[in-house]
Design a protein around this motif. Structure first.
Motif: not given
Length: 150
Positions: A38-67
């Protein structure tokens, strides 16, 4: 995961498939994080939370995926003054504007049609099409407003 979150994920994944897009682990995980928050998440917030679901996901992947998710209309973003851009799933049934408190930083969701009269007036008088859901409107929340006791 709640049934509402599951429904948001299913809608987003269905939209990806309808657009002929691949449903990768990173995309599914990112959509899941957004649906469950329910939060308003930044890309960095998303990368941190995504690391729990998909360990090893690179931060650049988060930015590309968001785009890429934004290009196909699954994700939307809002610019916050003096803060990071935040992301959320596009949900046609629950579109909203964002109000940002200048004092405490709280983000409040407001009805999407709140500025319809202003949007129409600008279109009629200036030929300008306002996009009010792309940036947060700033002011003071009820708790921080200087005249809150009056």
């Amino acid at each position: 995961m709640t049934s509402a979150s599951r429904q948001l994920v299913d809608i987003a994944i269905g939209h990806l498939r309808d657009q002929g897009e691949r449903v990768t682990k990173a995309r599914r995980a990112l959509v899941t994080v957004l649906a469950e928050s329910d939060d308003h998440l930044s890309a960095d917030d998303l990368a941190d939370r995504l690391a729990e679901l998909e360990p090893g996901t690179h931060r650049a992947t988060v930015y590309r995926t968001l785009e890429s998710l934004e290009k196909v209309g699954v994700v939307s973003h809002v610019h916050l003054p003096h803060g990071p851009t935040t992301y959320h799933l596009v949900d046609e049934d629950h579109t909203h504007l964002h109000l940002l408190c200048r004092s405490c930083g709280q983000i409040v969701d407001a009805p999407h049609d709140l500025l319809d009269d202003v949007v129409q007036r600008l279109a009629d008088s200036a030929g300008f099409r306002l996009d009010p859901d792309h940036v947060a409107l700033t002011g003071w929340c009820r708790s921080c407003h200087p005249d809150r006791g009056q």
